[in-house]
Design an enzyme around this catalytic site. Structure first.
Site, PDB file in Angstrom:
ATOM      1  N   CYS A   2      -9.864 -13.199  -6.858  1.00 38.12           N
ATOM      2  CA  CYS A   2      -9.707 -12.808  -8.256  1.00 38.12           C
ATOM      3  C   CYS A   2     -10.765 -13.420  -9.122  1.00 38.12           C
ATOM      4  O   CYS A   2     -11.930 -13.226  -8.881  1.00 38.12           O
ATOM      5  CB  CYS A   2      -8.294 -13.079  -8.730  1.00 38.12           C
ATOM      6  SG  CYS A   2      -7.337 -11.617  -8.348  1.00 38.12           S
ATOM      7  N   ARG A  27      -8.647  -8.002 -13.260  1.00 31.70           N
ATOM      8  CA  ARG A  27      -8.812  -7.997 -11.814  1.00 31.70           C
ATOM      9  C   ARG A  27      -7.474  -8.148 -11.089  1.00 31.70           C
ATOM     10  O   ARG A  27      -7.389  -7.961  -9.888  1.00 31.70           O
ATOM     11  CB  ARG A  27      -9.773  -9.110 -11.395  1.00 31.70           C
ATOM     12  CG  ARG A  27     -11.185  -8.898 -11.920  1.00 31.70           C
ATOM     13  CD  ARG A  27     -12.038 -10.135 -11.725  1.00 31.70           C
ATOM     14  NE  ARG A  27     -12.354 -10.354 -10.325  1.00 31.70           N
ATOM     15  CZ  ARG A  27     -13.452  -9.924  -9.722  1.00 31.70           C
ATOM     16  NH1 ARG A  27     -14.330  -9.208 -10.404  1.00 31.70           N
ATOM     17  NH2 ARG A  27     -13.680 -10.183  -8.466  1.00 31.70           N
ATOM     18  N   TRP A  73      -5.031 -14.230  -6.842  1.00 34.16           N
ATOM     19  CA  TRP A  73      -4.254 -13.132  -6.254  1.00 34.16           C
ATOM     20  C   TRP A  73      -3.907 -13.578  -4.843  1.00 34.16           C
ATOM     21  O   TRP A  73      -4.785 -13.786  -4.011  1.00 34.16           O
ATOM     22  CB  TRP A  73      -5.087 -11.859  -6.258  1.00 34.16           C
ATOM     23  CG  TRP A  73      -4.390 -10.612  -5.824  1.00 34.16           C
ATOM     24  CD1 TRP A  73      -3.621  -9.782  -6.589  1.00 34.16           C
ATOM     25  CD2 TRP A  73      -4.424 -10.024  -4.512  1.00 34.16           C
ATOM     26  NE1 TRP A  73      -3.179  -8.716  -5.851  1.00 34.16           N
ATOM     27  CE2 TRP A  73      -3.652  -8.837  -4.565  1.00 34.16           C
ATOM     28  CE3 TRP A  73      -5.026 -10.376  -3.303  1.00 34.16           C
ATOM     29  CZ2 TRP A  73      -3.467  -8.015  -3.470  1.00 34.16           C
ATOM     30  CZ3 TRP A  73      -4.848  -9.553  -2.198  1.00 34.16           C
ATOM     31  CH2 TRP A  73      -4.081  -8.388  -2.291  1.00 34.16           C
ATOM     32  N   ASN A  99     -12.468 -17.759  -4.144  1.00 34.83           N
ATOM     33  CA  ASN A  99     -12.085 -16.373  -3.868  1.00 34.83           C
ATOM     34  C   ASN A  99     -12.432 -16.064  -2.424  1.00 34.83           C
ATOM     35  O   ASN A  99     -13.464 -16.521  -1.916  1.00 34.83           O
ATOM     36  CB  ASN A  99     -12.833 -15.394  -4.776  1.00 34.83           C
ATOM     37  CG  ASN A  99     -12.305 -15.393  -6.185  1.00 34.83           C
ATOM     38  OD1 ASN A  99     -11.261 -15.967  -6.480  1.00 34.83           O
ATOM     39  ND2 ASN A  99     -13.022 -14.729  -7.076  1.00 34.83           N
ATOM     40  N   GLY A 100     -11.636 -15.224  -1.778  1.00 38.65           N
ATOM     41  CA  GLY A 100     -11.921 -14.848  -0.400  1.00 38.65           C
ATOM     42  C   GLY A 100     -10.841 -15.340   0.540  1.00 38.65           C
ATOM     43  O   GLY A 100      -9.764 -15.786   0.130  1.00 38.65           O
ATOM     44  N   GLU A 482      -6.145  11.936  -5.290  1.00 42.85           N
ATOM     45  CA  GLU A 482      -6.463  10.982  -6.342  1.00 42.85           C
ATOM     46  C   GLU A 482      -5.395  10.997  -7.435  1.00 42.85           C
ATOM     47  O   GLU A 482      -5.050   9.952  -8.002  1.00 42.85           O
ATOM     48  CB  GLU A 482      -7.847  11.282  -6.930  1.00 42.85           C
ATOM     49  CG  GLU A 482      -8.205  10.500  -8.187  1.00 42.85           C
ATOM     50  CD  GLU A 482      -8.204   8.995  -8.006  1.00 42.85           C
ATOM     51  OE1 GLU A 482      -8.272   8.288  -9.027  1.00 42.85           O
ATOM     52  OE2 GLU A 482      -8.117   8.498  -6.854  1.00 42.85           O
ATOM     53  N   LYS A 486      -3.200   7.735  -8.678  1.00 38.12           N
ATOM     54  CA  LYS A 486      -3.097   7.242 -10.046  1.00 38.12           C
ATOM     55  C   LYS A 486      -1.645   7.025 -10.444  1.00 38.12           C
ATOM     56  O   LYS A 486      -1.300   6.025 -11.060  1.00 38.12           O
ATOM     57  CB  LYS A 486      -3.755   8.222 -11.025  1.00 38.12           C
ATOM     58  CG  LYS A 486      -5.258   8.141 -11.078  1.00 38.12           C
ATOM     59  CD  LYS A 486      -5.715   6.813 -11.691  1.00 38.12           C
ATOM     60  CE  LYS A 486      -7.150   6.533 -11.310  1.00 38.12           C
ATOM     61  NZ  LYS A 486      -7.304   6.080  -9.915  1.00 38.12           N
ATOM     62  N   GLU A 489      -0.193   3.885  -8.602  1.00 35.95           N
ATOM     63  CA  GLU A 489      -0.678   2.551  -8.918  1.00 35.95           C
ATOM     64  C   GLU A 489      -0.343   2.101 -10.329  1.00 35.95           C
ATOM     65  O   GLU A 489      -0.243   0.894 -10.566  1.00 35.95           O
ATOM     66  CB  GLU A 489      -2.187   2.427  -8.644  1.00 35.95           C
ATOM     67  CG  GLU A 489      -3.090   3.309  -9.457  1.00 35.95           C
ATOM     68  CD  GLU A 489      -4.542   3.193  -9.012  1.00 35.95           C
ATOM     69  OE1 GLU A 489      -4.897   2.210  -8.331  1.00 35.95           O
ATOM     70  OE2 GLU A 489      -5.324   4.095  -9.334  1.00 35.95           O
ATOM     71  N   HIS A 505       5.058  23.048   6.922  1.00 36.03           N
ATOM     72  CA  HIS A 505       5.115  22.385   8.224  1.00 36.03           C
ATOM     73  C   HIS A 505       5.873  21.065   8.165  1.00 36.03           C
ATOM     74  O   HIS A 505       5.610  20.159   8.954  1.00 36.03           O
ATOM     75  CB  HIS A 505       3.701  22.165   8.762  1.00 36.03           C
ATOM     76  CG  HIS A 505       2.963  23.442   9.043  1.00 36.03           C
ATOM     77  ND1 HIS A 505       3.335  24.315  10.040  1.00 36.03           N
ATOM     78  CD2 HIS A 505       1.905  24.011   8.412  1.00 36.03           C
ATOM     79  CE1 HIS A 505       2.518  25.354  10.044  1.00 36.03           C
ATOM     80  NE2 HIS A 505       1.639  25.198   9.061  1.00 36.03           N
ATOM     81  N   LYS A 602      -8.697  -5.420  -9.123  1.00 35.33           N
ATOM     82  CA  LYS A 602      -9.746  -4.450  -9.437  1.00 35.33           C
ATOM     83  C   LYS A 602     -10.798  -4.384  -8.343  1.00 35.33           C
ATOM     84  O   LYS A 602     -11.162  -3.318  -7.872  1.00 35.33           O
ATOM     85  CB  LYS A 602     -10.397  -4.814 -10.776  1.00 35.33           C
ATOM     86  CG  LYS A 602     -11.517  -3.871 -11.211  1.00 35.33           C
ATOM     87  CD  LYS A 602     -11.000  -2.477 -11.491  1.00 35.33           C
ATOM     88  CE  LYS A 602     -12.058  -1.583 -12.097  1.00 35.33           C
ATOM     89  NZ  LYS A 602     -11.574  -0.198 -12.266  1.00 35.33           N
TER      90      LYS A 602
END
Length: 607
Positions: A2, A27, A73, A99-100, A482, A486, A489, A505, A602
């Site tokens: 983040c 983010r 995060w 971060n990571g 898409e 939207k 989320e 089907h 983000k």
């Protein structure tokens, strides 16, 4: 994964750190914290709170002219006060924000415990603070201690390290997670995103993977993990502080939806060639002979970029008549793909830092693939790794849910497909038709934005639904995907996209009066078939919202959103915008956090 902010200079650090964190809230995060040296001692304030609440926890008298801060995060350990950053060693000398993901953290933590270290958190990041502290003695600099510790680390990191016994410097490192240095006048900044520092300086330096930087108030120096000196030249970013202001809108999401006409205008500027009915894309660095040499195009992206890439693949096949497809970058390198020398690979990312896409690029380059990047951020990792490509020019996108960048991706793909088509068999007349249509997009987008009140009313009628279908076929299929993304989320309503012909089907079994379907109906040669799909849904009692740019039978649907028509090939670019607006109004009615959806970030810089 983040937000990181750091400062060193003559000013009080705490207000700069808090303001930087506030600008990185988009983010996504679950906790926040900061560390400064006050009266010779390291002071850490952190908790599982929002930045505004962190501000309330900080003592007004907390002084110090250097410090680090973070929004987290969660990846290792649940969101709580102990797992929040910064993390410190046992003595409280070293503070780290990271971060990571440290992939060998379990082994490193076990070694520390065996050495008698009492770990205070469940995170992978805390191990870094203890390792650096253990390497730091009277003969070792902080930079050397950080460098030696990182040589034992496997994984991704963007980190800043602060030594309370030497508060006149910060050490920064990057590997797979973005870090940018801000060069001020007698002061230095560091952040994971230029948004945090652009109000203070527009002169920046982007670190490369495997690179460290040591910052003082007056200078910086960079080295590799092997202690080799590197030379970095500051560049000036185009964005300004005002680009990150709300400007009277209730959210960045709404602001960015409304910025799309201007964003598309910027994307087209200087790129349309009316004389030769093509597009000039100088950043590709490919002459007509090279463009003709490609026999296939493969797009790679994640999330919304992947769905936009499906639009791009369709456009390439329509304009250039060569095979094209899109694939999730997160899956690409794990299936041992066949890399073809006559294929053009197109890597797509809003942030330019998406870890999965970056890893796919590196696998491509290792196997000799030719890859270009299409990104929205100058100096981002993907832009630098590819070396050539296109900037989206959408402007800063703050809301987690991407809108204007996705629309600009469609425009960029149309120009790429036009360039590929015009060196093949796309006629001058058809090329001119597409050039003229692209030039009209900004005004057509403005017309769509005028439908806001109508779309808000329709969204209000269906906001109580627990599930929705999004239906499309051929050109409209990625638009449906898409659109469903939207809604999911930002409203948290479960939504699934299906190809229209696939409903019979299996999915038709789910249709009833509680399952609305959003059906995208372009004015192409499939209108009659799409009308048949709507009738199948209605026959089973399912409510239908149609998004279209053509005339349809009266009373076909429960609600109709009609957008202006363009050339059929460009329909997906326009038909996607009302779906953004619909999702926004549903989420707003439900009281959701429009800019910071739960559990999301983000820029996804971890795998």
């Amino acid at each position: 994964m983040c937000g990181i902010v750091g400062y060193i200079g003559p000013r009080a650090a705490v207000p700069i750190l808090l303001e930087g964190l506030r600008r990185l809230e988009y983010r996504g995060y679950d906790s926040a914290g900061l560390a400064v040296v006050a009266k010779g001692r390291l002071k850490v304030v952190k908790a599982a709170v929002r930045v505004e609440e962190l501000r309330d926890l900080v003592d007004d008298g907390l002084t110090g002219t250097a410090g680090i801060a973070h929004t987290r995060w969660a990846t290792h350990g649940e969101p709580n006060d102990a797992n929040a950053h910064p993390h410190t060693d046992t003595s409280g000398r070293i503070a780290v924000v990271h971060n990571g993901i440290i992939e060998n953290s379990e082994r490193l933590r076990a070694e520390l415990v065996a050495e008698g270290v009492a770990l205070a958190s469940e995170t992978d990041s805390e191990a870094l603070a203890h390792m650096i502290a253990a390497l730091l003695d009277d003969s070792a600099s902080l930079e050397d201690a950080v460098r030696k510790a990182l040589l034992r680390v496997d994984g991704a990191y963007g980190l800043v390290v602060f030594d309370s016994k030497n508060p006149d410097e910060l050490v920064v490192a990057r590997n797979g997670s973005p870090i940018v240095l801000g060069i001020g006048d007698g002061e230095m900044f560091v952040a994971s995103d230029v948004a945090a520092i652009v109000r203070h300086t527009q002169r920046v330096v982007y670190l490369d993977d495997g690179e460290l930087a040591t910052l003082t108030a007056s200078e910086f120096r960079t080295r590799t993990l092997k202690a080799e000196r590197t030379v970095k030249t500051p560049t000036t970013v185009e964005v300004i502080d005002e680009d990150y202001q709300l400007g009277g809108f209730d959210s960045y999401l709404l602001k960015e939806i409304n910025e799309q006409p201007d964003a598309v205008r910027r994307a087209l500027l200087g790129r349309l060639d009316e004389r030769f009915a093509t597009a000039h894309l100088g950043g590709l660095d490919l002459d007509p002979t090279e463009l003709r040499s490609f026999r296939r195009v493969k797009f790679l992206g994640c999330g919304s970029a992947y769905y936009a890439a499906q639009v791009g693949a369709n456009l390439v096949e329509e304009f250039a008549r060569i095979p094209a497809d899109a694939e999730a970058a997160s899956e690409f390198r794990y299936r041992n793909p066949v890399i073809e020398t006559d294929t053009l690979y197109v890597a797509v990312s809003q942030s330019g830092e998406t870890s999965d896409t970056l890893s796919a690029i590196r696998e491509l380059k290792r196997k000799g693939g030719r890859v270009i990047g299409i990104v929205n951020v100058t100096g981002s990792a993907i832009a630098r790794e590819c070396g050539r490509g296109m900037l989206l020019h959408a402007g800063p996108e703050v809301s987690v849910a991407s809108t204007k960048a996705v629309t600009n991706m469609g425009v960029a793909f149309a120009m790429l497909a036009l360039s590929l088509g015009r060196v093949r068999d796309l006629s001058v007349a058809n090329g001119k038709r597409i050039v003229d249509a692209l030039a009209k997009l900004p005004s057509l987008l403005s017309e769509i934005l005028k439908l806001d009140g109508e779309i808000a009313e329709i969204a209000g009628r269906f906001a109580d639904a627990e599930h929705m279908f999004y239906i499309g076929r051929v050109r409209a299929w990625p638009v449906a995907r898409e659109g469903a993304q939207k809604l999911k989320e930002i409203s948290y309503i479960h939504a699934e996209a299906y190809q229209a012909a696939e409903l019979k089907h299996g999915p038709l079994a789910l249709i009833d009066a509680t399952m609305p379907s959003v059906v995208i109906v372009p004015g192409d040669d499939l209108v009659t078939k799409n009308i048949g799909t709507v009738e199948q849904i209605k026959a089973r009692g399912g409510p239908v919202i149609v998004v279209t740019n053509t005339d349809l039978p009266e009373d076909l649907a429960d609600a109709v959103i009609r957008v202006p028509a363009c050339e059929p090939e460009l329909d997906p670019i326009l038909l996607g915008v009302p779906l953004q607006m619909f999702a926004y109004h549903v989420a707003r009615k439900l009281g959701r956090d429009l800019d910071k959806p739960r559990n999301l970030a983000k820029s996804v810089t971890v795998e």
